[in-house]
Design a protein around this motif. Structure first.
Motif, PDB file in Angstrom:
ATOM      1  N   UNK A  40       0.835  -1.201   0.000  1.00 49.06           N
ATOM      2  CA  UNK A  40       0.000   0.000   0.000  1.00 49.06           C
ATOM      3  C   UNK A  40       0.869   1.250   0.000  1.00 49.06           C
ATOM      4  N   UNK A  41       1.879   1.243   0.849  1.00 45.05           N
ATOM      5  CA  UNK A  41       2.782   2.396   0.932  1.00 45.05           C
ATOM      6  C   UNK A  41       3.499   2.609  -0.398  1.00 45.05           C
ATOM      7  N   UNK A  42       3.933   1.532  -1.032  1.00 45.32           N
ATOM      8  CA  UNK A  42       4.624   1.667  -2.325  1.00 45.32           C
ATOM      9  C   UNK A  42       3.736   2.350  -3.361  1.00 45.32           C
ATOM     10  N   UNK A  43       2.454   2.002  -3.396  1.00 51.06           N
ATOM     11  CA  UNK A  43       1.542   2.646  -4.342  1.00 51.06           C
ATOM     12  C   UNK A  43       1.309   4.112  -3.970  1.00 51.06           C
ATOM     13  N   UNK A  44       1.245   4.406  -2.680  1.00 44.13           N
ATOM     14  CA  UNK A  44       1.076   5.793  -2.252  1.00 44.13           C
ATOM     15  C   UNK A  44       2.304   6.632  -2.596  1.00 44.13           C
ATOM     16  N   UNK A  45       3.477   6.037  -2.508  1.00 42.36           N
ATOM     17  CA  UNK A  45       4.698   6.739  -2.909  1.00 42.36           C
ATOM     18  C   UNK A  45       4.647   7.049  -4.403  1.00 42.36           C
ATOM     19  N   UNK A  46       4.188   6.098  -5.191  1.00 41.87           N
ATOM     20  CA  UNK A  46       4.035   6.353  -6.633  1.00 41.87           C
ATOM     21  C   UNK A  46       3.033   7.476  -6.889  1.00 41.87           C
ATOM     22  N   UNK A  47       1.957   7.511  -6.123  1.00 41.09           N
ATOM     23  CA  UNK A  47       0.960   8.577  -6.259  1.00 41.09           C
ATOM     24  C   UNK A  47       1.569   9.925  -5.893  1.00 41.09           C
ATOM     25  N   UNK A  48       2.334   9.952  -4.805  1.00 36.99           N
ATOM     26  CA  UNK A  48       2.995  11.194  -4.396  1.00 36.99           C
ATOM     27  C   UNK A  48       3.987  11.653  -5.456  1.00 36.99           C
ATOM     28  N   UNK A  49       4.733  10.713  -6.027  1.00 30.10           N
ATOM     29  CA  UNK A  49       5.680  11.067  -7.082  1.00 30.10           C
ATOM     30  C   UNK A  49       4.966  11.638  -8.304  1.00 30.10           C
ATOM     31  N   UNK A  50       3.793  11.103  -8.621  1.00 33.38           N
ATOM     32  CA  UNK A  50       3.001  11.640  -9.734  1.00 33.38           C
ATOM     33  C   UNK A  50       2.560  13.069  -9.428  1.00 33.38           C
ATOM     34  N   UNK A  51       2.241  13.352  -8.166  1.00 36.21           N
ATOM     35  CA  UNK A  51       1.862  14.718  -7.775  1.00 36.21           C
ATOM     36  C   UNK A  51       3.031  15.679  -7.973  1.00 36.21           C
ATOM     37  N   UNK A  52       4.239  15.217  -7.663  1.00 36.70           N
ATOM     38  CA  UNK A  52       5.430  16.045  -7.887  1.00 36.70           C
ATOM     39  C   UNK A  52       5.603  16.304  -9.387  1.00 36.70           C
ATOM     40  N   UNK A  53       5.354  15.298 -10.189  1.00 33.86           N
ATOM     41  CA  UNK A  53       5.423  15.444 -11.643  1.00 33.86           C
ATOM     42  C   UNK A  53       4.394  16.481 -12.124  1.00 33.86           C
TER      43      UNK A  53
END
Length: 119
Positions: free
Chosen positions: A62-75
């Motif tokens: 779950x955390x790994x997917x949330x990190x990907x979501x956060x990285x997309x927000x930075x993008x």
């Protein structure tokens, strides 16, 4: 498992995505396969990754997917800046969308921290 639609993080990310799609409708037609597509894909990745993470039993997944979501927000933050500096966004749209993006990013960071302490 949690229904992703019940998460405030997902709701705010979805609202941001809808706002980005609506705002980018006014982008130049020649950017349809360029910046318009890139910012839309990055933005829609945020609620998608949140939803995918909710479907995982393992907290670390779950955390790994949330990190990907956060990285997309930075993008998305970067794409918004680029669009603004290329005069594709006016200052009010830029400020509004960046504010929403930062809010989503902060919600995700908090959620990541909370889940990370549970495993």
């Amino acid at each position: 498992m949690t229904d992703f639609r019940e998460l405030k993080e997902w709701e705010k990310a979805h609202e941001l995505t809808v706002a980005v799609y609506k705002t980018t409708q006014a982008f130049p037609e020649e950017e349809l396969l360029g910046l318009t597509q890139q910012i839309r894909l990055a933005c829609s990745a945020i609620p998608i990754k949140i939803a995918q993470g909710c479907n995982r039993e393992d907290k670390e997944d779950q955390v790994n997917f949330l990190v990907l979501a956060r990285d997309a927000a930075i993008e998305v933050e970067y794409y918004l800046l680029l669009c603004y500096e290329l005069d594709m966004l006016d200052s009010s749209d830029y400020d509004r969308l960046v504010s929403r993006t930062v809010e989503v990013k902060e919600l995700l960071e908090s959620f990541i921290d909370k889940l990370s302490h549970n495993f």
